[in-house]
Design an enzyme around this catalytic site. Sequence first.
Site, PDB file in Angstrom:
ATOM      1  N   HIS A  36      -9.594  15.182  -4.026  1.00 30.29           N
ATOM      2  CA  HIS A  36      -9.976  15.401  -2.677  1.00 30.29           C
ATOM      3  C   HIS A  36      -9.121  16.468  -1.846  1.00 30.29           C
ATOM      4  O   HIS A  36      -9.639  17.279  -1.262  1.00 30.29           O
ATOM      5  CB  HIS A  36     -10.089  14.048  -1.808  1.00 30.29           C
ATOM      6  CG  HIS A  36     -11.268  13.396  -1.804  1.00 30.29           C
ATOM      7  ND1 HIS A  36     -11.617  12.619  -3.016  1.00 30.29           N
ATOM      8  CD2 HIS A  36     -12.613  13.455  -1.196  1.00 30.29           C
ATOM      9  CE1 HIS A  36     -12.911  12.273  -2.919  1.00 30.29           C
ATOM     10  NE2 HIS A  36     -13.493  12.739  -1.711  1.00 30.29           N
ATOM     11  N   LYS A 101     -15.413   1.455  -3.618  1.00 37.80           N
ATOM     12  CA  LYS A 101     -15.315  -0.082  -3.283  1.00 37.80           C
ATOM     13  C   LYS A 101     -14.527  -0.164  -1.853  1.00 37.80           C
ATOM     14  O   LYS A 101     -13.550   0.558  -1.949  1.00 37.80           O
ATOM     15  CB  LYS A 101     -14.517  -1.083  -4.277  1.00 37.80           C
ATOM     16  CG  LYS A 101     -13.000  -0.639  -4.657  1.00 37.80           C
ATOM     17  CD  LYS A 101     -12.545  -1.658  -5.665  1.00 37.80           C
ATOM     18  CE  LYS A 101     -11.247  -1.266  -6.073  1.00 37.80           C
ATOM     19  NZ  LYS A 101     -10.057  -1.513  -5.318  1.00 37.80           N
TER      20      LYS A 101
END
Lengths: 183, 298
Positions: A36, A101
């Site tokens: 990222h 998650k």
Amino acid sequence: MIKIETPLTIDKVKCLKAGDEVLITGTMYTLRDAGHMRVIEQINKDEKLPFDMKNSIIYYVGPSPAKLGAVIGSAGPTTSYRMDEFTPALLELGLKGMIGKGARNKEVIQSMVKNTAVYFGAVGGAAALLASCIKSSEIIAYEDLGPEALRKLYVEDFPVIVVIDSLGKNIYEIEKEKYKIVE
Amino acid sequence: MIEKSFDHIRSVNLSKIIEAIKEMTISANYNLNNDIRSSLKKSIEIEESKTGINIINQLLTNADIASNQKMPICQDTGMAVFFVEIGQNVHIINDIKNSNNIIKGTLEEGINEGVRQGYTEGYLRKSVVNDPFERINTGDNTPAIIHYDIIAGDSLKISFAPKGFGSENMSRIYMIKPGDGIEGAKKVILEAIDAAGPNACPPMVIGIGIGGSFEKAAILAKKALFRSINESSKIPYVKDLEEELLQKANNLGIGPQGMGGRITVLGINILTYPTHIAGLPVAINISCHATRHAEVNL
């Protein structure tokens, strides 16, 4: 059980509601912490990204190494909140689905509503099972990051649950309240 | 008595230690421990959420696939954590493995060599970076985290747990006041479990260290995760505390993967230690349903 195929267009996103169990078939890209940071760096430098963000799905995963002849090693989701600060920028570029998650922050959820995107949960720790749904895997960028390299995956009937839908409805909050016992 | 303890110096070959560590890192990552597996099976009967039951079934299927196909249960094969109990009459010796491969080094180097070999040959993920800010992957999952206990005798027991960081990140330490007492401890423990929520891959396993100093409490919390969830504390009030906290944690409603349900925590293990008149440290080490551990006596 709902079956969807990529690309994840706006119409498909709008049909998905928090709590839906979904099987995804098609292409997704793997990206986690260090990846990222690289993507954001490239966006800031106005460079061409390694894949087209429009209508794409990013899977937050750093798989274990593939054994000889295997497509990939174990490949379950990593915890998503670490990606929160980078996520709105990607949603602005057309990212439509994220698989991970755990909880997301307010900024991510607001950006998801604004850009009509969906956040899926895969079962954390079901890494061998999820790997069996991955039919091809190819590193397309950031190879030096090892397990964090950017991979293009092709998956078949990859099982996920809609955690936060494009209206911002959040299954973690709703369901927890149902089962909470106050003494 | 002192003389007697000195006539039992036992030698252990470093190559034997390396081999044992290698095997242990691989098998612990491929095979879900029986205590967790049977607890998951039992929890299907208790869980009321349909999604929760589906998730637990996925976890059991996952464990079967992992052990049958010899692959990691979870892709996060962790940072390698060891507790070494070494008798003070043990002498670690360098030895010759074969004619051109002389194994030399300290116990610590031997453990790290075992990790290096296990994580490479077992296709386990290498998740360790060289420095907290530079963050370059060391490529072989070393260095390990090693805790030593020097004990009487000539035994050598090495316990291993690959600790994933999804749950490690949700762990907490609190320095509460003596006056906060056991109720204060319960409050912060449940607060930490509630805050971990869906991030720590519930159903969770919780290791708790109470007492000691800042670092002692944290080490005890880690050590508590090495105990089977079928075993309780031998101290009656601590056993009661474990049971009470387990019930209260499961009343939080978090459920499997945080999707809501009755099964939030599979087990809570507590270790205690004497502490200072001014303090009451409480450390909560959160772990996931893939809490893995193995041990070997050499």
